[in-house]
Write a protein that holds these residues in place. Structure first.
Motif, PDB file in Angstrom:
ATOM      1  N   GLN A 133       0.922  -1.018   0.097  1.00 24.89           N
ATOM      2  CA  GLN A 133      -0.443  -0.121   0.092  1.00 24.89           C
ATOM      3  C   GLN A 133       0.987   1.569  -0.077  1.00 24.89           C
ATOM      4  OE1 GLN A 133      -3.333   0.943  -0.541  1.00 24.89           O
ATOM      5  NE2 GLN A 133      -3.905   1.676   0.687  1.00 24.89           N
TER       6      GLN A 133
ATOM      7  N   THR B 171      -3.528  -0.931   8.714  1.00 23.27           N
ATOM      8  CA  THR B 171      -4.604  -0.774   8.311  1.00 23.27           C
ATOM      9  C   THR B 171      -5.523  -2.048   8.602  1.00 23.27           C
ATOM     10  OG1 THR B 171      -5.254  -0.568   6.212  1.00 23.27           O
ATOM     11  CG2 THR B 171      -5.238   1.562   8.122  1.00 23.27           C
TER      12      THR B 171
ATOM     13  N   CYS C 207      -7.538  -2.402   4.940  1.00 23.01           N
ATOM     14  CA  CYS C 207      -6.438  -2.003   3.610  1.00 23.01           C
ATOM     15  C   CYS C 207      -6.978  -2.390   2.816  1.00 23.01           C
ATOM     16  CB  CYS C 207      -5.209  -2.438   4.548  1.00 23.01           C
ATOM     17  SG  CYS C 207      -4.134  -1.658   2.542  1.00 23.01           S
TER      18      CYS C 207
ATOM     19  N   GLU D  41      -6.163   5.014   8.271  1.00 20.89           N
ATOM     20  CA  GLU D  41      -4.955   5.474   8.523  1.00 20.89           C
ATOM     21  C   GLU D  41      -4.888   6.612   8.899  1.00 20.89           C
ATOM     22  OE1 GLU D  41      -4.505   3.929   4.424  1.00 20.89           O
ATOM     23  OE2 GLU D  41      -5.531   4.837   5.180  1.00 20.89           O
TER      24      GLU D  41
END
Length: 653
Positions: free
Chosen positions: A125, A184, A188, A349
Motif C-alpha cells: 500500500q 490499517t 486496507c 490511516e
C-alpha cells in the motif's frame, strides 16, 4: 506428522537411533555426516520430551549437531512446534538449509514457515501510494524505488533480505516497510495481497514455525495483554541460544519510549496527510509543535552517554525542575490526537495514527509518573537519542506463568547454559518448571585443541598499571599466533586504550570495533590474512570464524556486568532484600556464561586449534575463580608463555 517421517523411511529405520546412529539414515543421506554420541543422546531426550509433553534443558556444545537433534524429534511429534532462534541469520539458515534437507529425506509433506517482525517486509500500500508523489530524496532513492517497484510485483515474500542492492542504513526502507504503526489491517485495500497476511497464512498452515526471540516475546507480551497474537496457536517451543532469553523477555515485558518516537509520530502523520492528499493546515502546525516540544523536553536530560537510574525519587526531582516542558509535550500530543479525531473525512490511516499518538502519551505518562513496583526505571542517552524505560526486575514469575505453565513442552538449548555443571542459575532466572536437565559431553578434544593461558605476573585489573602490562602481553601473544586473533574487552574505553598501545608495535592488520558496521568488520577479518580484531561484548557471541583465520582469543577481564547499571543494581538489591547472596547467585554465574560465550569463538570444528588467554588474575587468585574454571571445557592450561609458543609450534596451521 510422525507418519510422514515413517513414510519416507524404512519402518525398521524410523527410530531415533535408526536416524542418528552409526550407519543410520543421516549417515546415508547427509553429506557432512559423522556420528556424534551427544547428538543421538539429545535427539533421544527430545523425542521423549515431545512425546510425554515435558520440558527439557540441554547444554549442547559447539559441534553437537543440535539443530537436527531438535528438528527431527519436533517433526516426528506430529505437533505444531515453534523454533525460536537468537538471530535472523540463524532463522534463515534453518529455513533455507535444514528444512529443505528434512523435506528431501525425512518428511516430504513437512510445511515450515519463517516469521519475522513486520519491519522486515514491504508494505504494498505504501509503495502504491508513494508512486507519483514527490517523496523521494535524491537520485539513489529514485533508482532504489524503481527497483523495489519491480521487485514488489515478483516477490513472493516481500522480505527486505532479498534486496541485495539496498544499503542497510537506507532511510527509504523505513518509509515503505510494513511496521504496524500505520497499518490499517483488514480495512486496507491491499490486505488480501499483503506480504504480512501471506506470512500469517503460511504460519497457520505450518507444522514448524521459525521465529527469533524478539518476535516470540513480542507475541507472548501481546497475549499477556489480551491484544490477540502474532503467532498461530502452538503447544511446544524450542529456544536455540536460550541463554539470551532473559534479556529479550525483560525488554518485551517492560515499557520504553524514546525521543525518536515523537519525531517519528510527526513524520508519519505528515506522510499520511500527503499520501491521502488531506488539506489540514492547523494539524501541520500541531505536528511542528510535537517535534519542538519533544526536543525541548528531552534536552533536559544530562548530556552524558550511558544508562542511569530514574527511580521515583529521581523522577520526582526531574519533574519538579522540568514540569512545564513535560506538560507542554503531553499537551501537544493530546492536541494532535484531538485534531486527528475531528478530521473529515477520516480514513483508517488517520484513525491508526491517532491511536498511536494516544499510546505514545500513555507510555510517556507511565514512565515519568508510575510508581508501580517490580520495575526498575532508567534512562539512557545513546548518540542523539534519549531512551526512557521500565524493565521488570525479575521475569521468572512472568515466564513461569506465561510460558512454562501455558505450553507443555518448552526446550531450552545452547552451548552455554550450565554453571559448574548445574542449571540452578538458569532455572532461578527464568522460572523453569520441572524439566529434564542434561549437560551433554563435548564433541571436541579441548585438551588437545586449545591451550588456556593465564599470565602469572600481571597486576590486578583495577590497578592503573594494568593497561600497559596487558598491552605488552597482547603484543607477545599476537607474535606467537601471527595475528589471527580476537581481543575482546569488557568496556569500550579499555578497548580503545589498549588498541592505541598495541597498534604501533605489531605488523598485523588491526581492526577496531566502531570504525565500520559489525558485519563489515567480520567480513574484513575473515578476508584479511593475520588480521586482529579489537572488540567488545557484541562480538562475544553469535560470531563464527572456523579454521586457522581465528587462532587466538584474548579476554582482558572477567566479564562481570557493570554493577552501576540500573538493571543490574536493581536485581542485586532485590536478591539482597530477599536475604540472598547476589554476587554468588547472580553476578558470578552471569559472568561465567559470558566468559564461556567469549571463549566459544575459538574452537568451532574438530580441526580448529588455538590459544585462549584471560589477562585477569582474579581467575587464579579469588575463590570464585574456581567456578569459572570448573565451568569451562577441559582445556590444557599454563602460566608460561614459552609453553604457549610450543603449543602453536606443535599445531601448525
Amino acid at each position: 506428522m510422525a507418519k510422514k517421517v515413517a513414510a519416507a523411511t524404512k519402518q525398521e529405520d524410523a527410530t531415533i537411533k535408526g536416524i542418528f546412529g552409526p550407519g543410520g539414515m543421516l549417515a546415508k543421506r547427509h553429506p557432512g555426516y559423522e556420528f556424534r554420541a551427544a547428538q543421538l543422546e539429545m535427539a533421544t531426550i527430545l523425542e521423549e520430551a515431545f512425546g510425554k509433553h515435558r520440558h527439557a534443558v540441554i547444554e549442547a556444545g559447539t559441534g553437537t549437531g543440535k539443530t537436527l537433534a531438535y528438528l527431527i524429534p519436533a517433526i516426528r511429534s506430529g505437533r505444531r512446534v515453534v523454533i525460536s532462534t537468537a538471530t535472523k541469520s540463524l532463522q534463515e539458515q534453518l529455513f533455507q538449509k535444514d528444512v529443505p534437507f528434512l523435506q528431501r529425506h525425512f518428511a516430504p509433506n513437512l510445511k515450515a514457515a519463517l516469521m519475522k517482525g513486520r519491519n522486515n517486509f514491504l508494505c504494498r500500500q505504501k509503495v502504491h501510494q508513494m508512486e507519483g508523489q514527490a517523496m523521494l530524496k535524491g537520485i539513489d532513492e529514485v533508482d532504489w524505488f524503481g527497483q523495489i517497484r519491480e521487485w514488489e510485483k515478483l516477490s513472493e515474500t516481500g522480505d527486505r533480505n532479498e534486496l541485495t542492492f539496498l544499503p542497510d542504513d537506507a532511510d527509504l526502507w523505513h518509509r515503505i516497510d510494513a511496521r504496524s504503526d500505520l497499518c490499517t489491517g483488514q480495512k486496507c485495500t491491499e490486505f488480501q495481497r499483503c506480504f504480512i497476511t501471506a506470512m500469517h497464512q503460511r504460519a497457520q498452515d505450518a507444522d514448524l514455525i521459525i521465529v527469533n526471540h524478539h518476535l516470540f516475546f513480542a507475541d507472548l507480551a501481546i497475549r499477556q495483554d489480551d491484544f490477540g497474537s502474532i503467532l498461530p496457536e502452538y503447544s511446544a517451543v524450542v529456544f536455540d541460544e536460550a541463554h539470551e532469553i532473559e534479556d529479550v523477555a525483560s525488554d518485551y515485558f517492560g515499557r520504553q519510549i524514546s525521543s525518536y518516537r515523537f519525531d517519528e509520530l510527526a513524520r508519519d502523520t505528515e506522510n499520511v496527510l500527503r499520501l491521502l492528499k488531506l488539506e489540514a493546515a492547523p494539524l501541520r502546525k500541531h505536528l511542528a509543535r510535537v517535534r519542538e516540544r519533544g526536543r525541548s523536553f528531552f534536552e533536559n536530560f544530562p548530556e552524558r552517554e550511558g544508562r542511569y537510574p530514574f527511580e521515583p525519587a529521581e523522577r520526582k526531582g526531574f519533574l519538579e525542575q522540568n514540569r512545564e516542558a513535560y506538560e507542554e509535550l503531553s499537551a501537544a500530543v493530546k492536541r494532535l490526537e484531538t485534531e486527528l479525531a475531528v478530521l473529515t473525512p477520516k480514513p483508517e490511516e488517520v484513525v491508526t495514527v491517532a491511536r498511536r499518538a494516544a499510546e505514545v502519551r500513555r507510555e510517556l505518562t507511565f514512565l515519568l509518573e508510575s510508581e508501580e513496583k517490580g520495575y526498575v526505571y532508567w534512562y539512557e542517552r545513546r548518540g542523539k537519542g534519549v531512551f526512557l524505560a521500565a524493565t521488570p526486575i525479575d521475569v521468572s514469575q512472568i515466564l513461569r506463568e506465561k510460558l512454562f505453565e501455558q505450553f507443555d513442552t518448552v526446550v531450552l538449548t545452547s552451548a552455554t547454559l550450565a554453571v559448574g555443571g548445574r542449571f540452578d542459575f538458569l532455572k532461578q532466572r527464568l522460572g523453569v518448571q520441572p524439566a529434564r536437565e542434561v549437560v551433554l559431553p563435548q564433541e571436541f578434544n579441548f585438551a588437545e585443541q586449545a591451550i588456556l593461558y593465564m599470565p602469572r605476573a600481571l597486576p590486578d585489573v583495577r590497578n592503573a598499571a594494568f593497561p600497559t602490562a596487558a598491552a605488552d602481553e597482547i603484543v607477545k601473544l599476537l607474535e606467537i599466533s601471527q595475528g589471527r586473533a580476537f581481543c575482546l574487552f569488557t568496556s569500550y574505553a579499555q578497548m580503545r586504550v589498549i588498541y592505541e598501545r598495541v597498534s604501533g608495535r605489531v605488523g598485523f592488520p588491526l581492526l577496531l570495533q566502531g570504525t565500520a558496521p559489525r558485519s563489515i568488520l567480520l567480513e574484513r577479518f575473515r578476508a584479511t590474512p593475520n588480521a586482529v580484531l579489537f572488540a567488545t561484548s557484541s562480538f562475544w557471541q553469535g560470531v563464527d570464524v572456523p579454521g586457522s583465520q581465528l587462532s587466538c582469543v584474548i579476554i582482558d577481564k572477567l566479564p562481570f556486568a557493570v554493577p552501576s547499571d540500573p538493571i543490574v543494581a536493581a536485581r542485586v538489591r532485590a536478591l539482597q532484600e530477599d536475604g540472598r547472596n547476589p554476587f554468588a547467585e547472580y553476578q558470578v554465574p552471569e559472568a561465567v556464561l559470558a566468559l564461556k560465550q567469549g571463549f566459544g569463538r575459538l574452537i568451532r570444528s574438530k580441526t580448529d586449534r588455538g590459544i585462549l588467554a584471560i589477562l585477569d588474575n582474579r581467575i587464579q587468585r579469588m575463590q570464585y575463580g574456581r567456578i569459572f574454571l570448573e565451568s569451562l571445557p577441559p582445556y590444557s592450561t599454563t602460566q608460561d608463555l614459552a609453553e604457549v609458543a610450543r603449543f602453536m609450534e606443535n599445531h601448525p596451521k
